[in-house]
Design a protein around this motif. Structure first.
Motif, PDB file in Angstrom:
ATOM      1  N   ALA A  69       0.841  -1.204   0.000  1.00 50.13           N
ATOM      2  CA  ALA A  69       0.000   0.000   0.000  1.00 50.13           C
ATOM      3  C   ALA A  69       0.874   1.250   0.000  1.00 50.13           C
ATOM      4  CB  ALA A  69      -0.925  -0.011   1.216  1.00 50.13           C
ATOM      5  N   ASN A  70       1.940   1.223   0.782  1.00 54.43           N
ATOM      6  CA  ASN A  70       2.847   2.370   0.855  1.00 54.43           C
ATOM      7  C   ASN A  70       3.534   2.619  -0.480  1.00 54.43           C
ATOM      8  OD1 ASN A  70       5.752   3.533   1.587  1.00 54.43           O
ATOM      9  ND2 ASN A  70       4.371   4.083   3.264  1.00 54.43           N
ATOM     10  N   TRP A  71       4.063   1.560  -1.085  1.00 51.24           N
ATOM     11  CA  TRP A  71       4.736   1.695  -2.378  1.00 51.24           C
ATOM     12  C   TRP A  71       3.777   2.178  -3.459  1.00 51.24           C
ATOM     13  CZ3 TRP A  71       7.955  -3.510  -2.772  1.00 51.24           C
ATOM     14  CH2 TRP A  71       9.048  -3.422  -1.908  1.00 51.24           C
ATOM     15  N   ALA A  72       2.592   1.597  -3.496  1.00 45.10           N
ATOM     16  CA  ALA A  72       1.619   1.955  -4.537  1.00 45.10           C
ATOM     17  C   ALA A  72       1.241   3.427  -4.441  1.00 45.10           C
ATOM     18  CB  ALA A  72       0.374   1.077  -4.418  1.00 45.10           C
ATOM     19  N   LEU A  73       0.947   3.887  -3.232  1.00 42.95           N
ATOM     20  CA  LEU A  73       0.542   5.283  -3.058  1.00 42.95           C
ATOM     21  C   LEU A  73       1.699   6.222  -3.368  1.00 42.95           C
ATOM     22  CD1 LEU A  73      -1.631   7.284  -2.254  1.00 42.95           C
ATOM     23  CD2 LEU A  73      -0.945   6.996   0.137  1.00 42.95           C
ATOM     24  N   PHE A  74       2.908   5.837  -2.981  1.00 44.65           N
ATOM     25  CA  PHE A  74       4.078   6.667  -3.261  1.00 44.65           C
ATOM     26  C   PHE A  74       4.289   6.822  -4.767  1.00 44.65           C
ATOM     27  CE2 PHE A  74       8.642   7.027  -4.155  1.00 44.65           C
ATOM     28  CZ  PHE A  74       8.951   8.183  -3.455  1.00 44.65           C
ATOM     29  N   ILE A  75       4.254   5.708  -5.486  1.00 47.65           N
ATOM     30  CA  ILE A  75       4.465   5.752  -6.939  1.00 47.65           C
ATOM     31  C   ILE A  75       3.396   6.611  -7.606  1.00 47.65           C
ATOM     32  CG2 ILE A  75       4.478   4.358  -9.050  1.00 47.65           C
ATOM     33  CD1 ILE A  75       5.616   2.049  -7.284  1.00 47.65           C
ATOM     34  N   TRP A  76       2.133   6.363  -7.256  1.00 46.06           N
ATOM     35  CA  TRP A  76       1.028   7.126  -7.842  1.00 46.06           C
ATOM     36  C   TRP A  76       1.151   8.608  -7.527  1.00 46.06           C
ATOM     37  CZ3 TRP A  76      -2.880   9.985  -5.467  1.00 46.06           C
ATOM     38  CH2 TRP A  76      -3.919  10.410  -6.318  1.00 46.06           C
ATOM     39  N   SER A  77       1.537   8.942  -6.307  1.00 45.40           N
ATOM     40  CA  SER A  77       1.646  10.341  -5.890  1.00 45.40           C
ATOM     41  C   SER A  77       2.724  11.067  -6.686  1.00 45.40           C
ATOM     42  CB  SER A  77       1.949  10.426  -4.394  1.00 45.40           C
ATOM     43  OG  SER A  77       0.927   9.825  -3.639  1.00 45.40           O
ATOM     44  N   VAL A  78       3.876  10.419  -6.857  1.00 52.60           N
ATOM     45  CA  VAL A  78       4.953  11.038  -7.630  1.00 52.60           C
ATOM     46  C   VAL A  78       4.531  11.225  -9.076  1.00 52.60           C
ATOM     47  CG1 VAL A  78       7.291  10.687  -8.518  1.00 52.60           C
ATOM     48  CG2 VAL A  78       6.779  10.179  -6.122  1.00 52.60           C
ATOM     49  N   GLN A  79       3.900  10.208  -9.651  1.00 53.92           N
ATOM     50  CA  GLN A  79       3.494  10.279 -11.058  1.00 53.92           C
ATOM     51  C   GLN A  79       2.453  11.364 -11.308  1.00 53.92           C
ATOM     52  OE1 GLN A  79       2.195   6.276 -12.053  1.00 53.92           O
ATOM     53  NE2 GLN A  79       4.220   5.719 -12.777  1.00 53.92           N
ATOM     54  N   THR A  80       1.648  11.669 -10.303  1.00 59.56           N
ATOM     55  CA  THR A  80       0.557  12.633 -10.481  1.00 59.56           C
ATOM     56  C   THR A  80       0.852  13.997  -9.853  1.00 59.56           C
ATOM     57  OG1 THR A  80      -0.538  11.730  -8.499  1.00 59.56           O
ATOM     58  CG2 THR A  80      -1.209  10.847 -10.649  1.00 59.56           C
ATOM     59  N   GLY A  81       2.121  14.282  -9.574  1.00 54.97           N
ATOM     60  CA  GLY A  81       2.497  15.613  -9.121  1.00 54.97           C
ATOM     61  C   GLY A  81       2.186  15.913  -7.671  1.00 54.97           C
ATOM     62  N   ARG A  82       2.308  14.914  -6.811  1.00 50.79           N
ATOM     63  CA  ARG A  82       2.028  15.108  -5.383  1.00 50.79           C
ATOM     64  C   ARG A  82       3.223  14.716  -4.513  1.00 50.79           C
ATOM     65  NH1 ARG A  82      -2.642  13.485  -7.994  1.00 50.79           N
ATOM     66  NH2 ARG A  82      -4.571  14.569  -7.422  1.00 50.79           N
ATOM     67  N   THR A  83       4.423  14.958  -5.000  1.00 55.38           N
ATOM     68  CA  THR A  83       5.620  14.581  -4.257  1.00 55.38           C
ATOM     69  C   THR A  83       5.784  15.404  -2.987  1.00 55.38           C
ATOM     70  OG1 THR A  83       6.652  14.029  -6.387  1.00 55.38           O
ATOM     71  CG2 THR A  83       8.110  14.168  -4.491  1.00 55.38           C
ATOM     72  N   THR A  84       5.250  16.629  -2.971  1.00 56.76           N
ATOM     73  CA  THR A  84       5.302  17.439  -1.746  1.00 56.76           C
ATOM     74  C   THR A  84       4.630  16.706  -0.595  1.00 56.76           C
ATOM     75  OG1 THR A  84       5.219  19.474  -3.060  1.00 56.76           O
ATOM     76  CG2 THR A  84       4.726  19.668  -0.717  1.00 56.76           C
TER      77      THR A  84
END
Length: 305
Positions: free
Chosen positions: A83-98
Motif C-alpha cells: 500500500a505504501n509503495w503503490a501510493l508513493f508511486i502514484w503520488s509522484v506520477q501525479t504531481g504530489r511529491t510534496t
C-alpha cells in the motif's frame, strides 16, 4: 575508515537513493502505477534472491514464515508495504511529491505514537510537544487547503504500522522484505496478466521503459541492503537523524525539480513539522546521551566490584 564512518556513509547513500527516487518514478509516469508496482515486486524478488543465494541464506526466507504467527506477520507487513509503495508511486506520477515528503517527515512522530499506544513506551514532554506540533501542521494544511493531506497521512501510517510489525519479526530486513515480496509476487503476476489482456503491457515496447522497470529491483534492494549494513554499526539515534535526508531530498525534488505548488499554507505546515522534528531530535539525542552515561556508570561499577 572506521566501522561507524562506514555506517554513516552507507546510511547517507541509502537515504539519498530513497530521497531521489521520485525522479526515477517520474520517468515512468507513462506507465500505470499498479504496473510499476508489480514490476517493483517482481524485480525486487529477483534481486534479493540473487543476493541471498550468493550468501547462502535463501533458506532463511522460508524459516521466517515457518509458524502461523510469523507467516501472519509477514503477510500483514507485505500488505502495508505494498500500500505504501503503490501510493508513493502514484503520488509522484501525479504531481504530489510534496505530500510524500510530508508523509515521511511525519512518520517518525507517528512511530512515537505507535510506540506509546502499542508497546507502552513512555513519552517525555518534549516528545509530546513534537507530536502536538505535527498535529497542528496537519490541521493547518487541512483548513488552509480545504482538504486533509491524506496522502501524507496514509504514507506515514502505513509505514508506521509496517515498522511496528517488523519489530516483532526475528529476522533481518533483507530476509523479511524478500519474504514479503515473495508473497506479493503472485498478486503482481495477476495484475500484469490482467493488464496484458485488457490494455496491453508496456514492458517490451521500448528498451528505455523496459530497462527502467527492471531497475525497480536494484533501486528497491540496494538502499535496503545499505540500511541493513548501517543499522549494525550505528546507534538508533544516528540512524533516525540521518533518515531526514530522505524527505528533505523528496521535498527538494517536488519544489525545485518538479515545480509543484508550494504556497503559504504549505510553508506554515512544513515549518511546524521541521520544528517538531527539531524537538524530537533533541529529545532523542538527550535520551541517547543518558543511556550512554548509564552504560558507562554500570561498567565502571562492575569494574570496581
Amino acid at each position: 575508515m572506521s566501522g561507524a564512518a562506514r555506517g554513516v556513509a552507507a546510511m547517507v547513500a541509502a537515504c539519498t537513493i530513497w530521497g531521489l527516487s521520485p525522479m526515477y518514478y517520474k520517468m515512468l509516469s507513462h506507465v500505470p502505477a499498479m504496473e510499476v508496482l508489480s514490476h517493483r515486486m517482481i524485480w525486487s524478488l529477483a534481486f534479493f534472491g540473487v543476493v541471498l543465494a550468493a550468501q547462502g541464506r535463501l533458506r532463511e526466507v522460508t524459516r521466517s514464515m515457518n509458524t502461523s504467527r510469523s507467516f501472519g506477520l509477514v503477510a500483514v507487513a507485505s500488505l502495508m508495504i505494498a500500500a505504501n509503495w503503490a501510493l508513493f508511486i502514484w503520488s509522484v506520477q501525479t504531481g504530489r511529491t510534496t505530500q510524500t515528503s510530508l508523509g515521511y517527515y511525519i512518520y517518525p512522530l507517528v512511530a512515537v505514537v505507535i510506540g506509546r499506544l502499542v508497546f507502552g513506551e513512555r513519552l517525555g514532554a518534549v516528545q509530546w510537544t513534537a507530536v502536538c506540533l505535527a498535529t497542528v501542521a496537519v490541521m493547518v494544511l487541512t483548513l488552509g487547503l480545504g482538504t486533509a493531506p491524506w496522502i501524507a497521512l496514509i504514507l506515514a501510517l502505513t509505514f508506521g504500522l509496517y515498522g511496528m510489525i517488523k519489530k516483532q519479526l526475528d529476522v533481518g530486513p533483507v530476509v523479511s522484505v524478500t519474504a514479503e515480496v515473495l508473497l506479493l509476487v503472485p498478486v503482481a503476476g495477476f495484475i500484469l496478466l490482467q493488464t496484458y489482456h485488457n490494455t496491453g503491457t508496456v514492458f517490451g515496447e521500448d528498451m528505455r521503459t523496459m530497462a527502467l522497470l527492471i531497475f525497480a529491483g536494484p533501486i528497491t534492494a540496494v538502499p535496503l541492503i545499505l540500511f541493513s549494513f548501517a543499522a549494525r554499526r550505528l546507534a538508533m539515534t544516528t540512524i533516525g537523524l540521518l533518515q531526514y535526508i530522505n524527505p528533505t531530498l523528496q521535498f527538494a525534488c517536488a519544489v525545485f525539480v518538479f515545480s509543484e505548488p508550494f504556497g503559504q499554507w504549505h510553508l506554515v505546515a512544513f515549518v511546524l513539522i521541521w520544528t517538531a522534528l527539531a524537538f524530537y531530535s533533541v529529545s532523542a539525542l538527550r535520551q541517547d546521551s543518558a543511556r550512554r552515561r548509564a552504560v558507562r556508570a554500570a561498567a565502571a561499577s562492575g569494574t570496581v566490584l
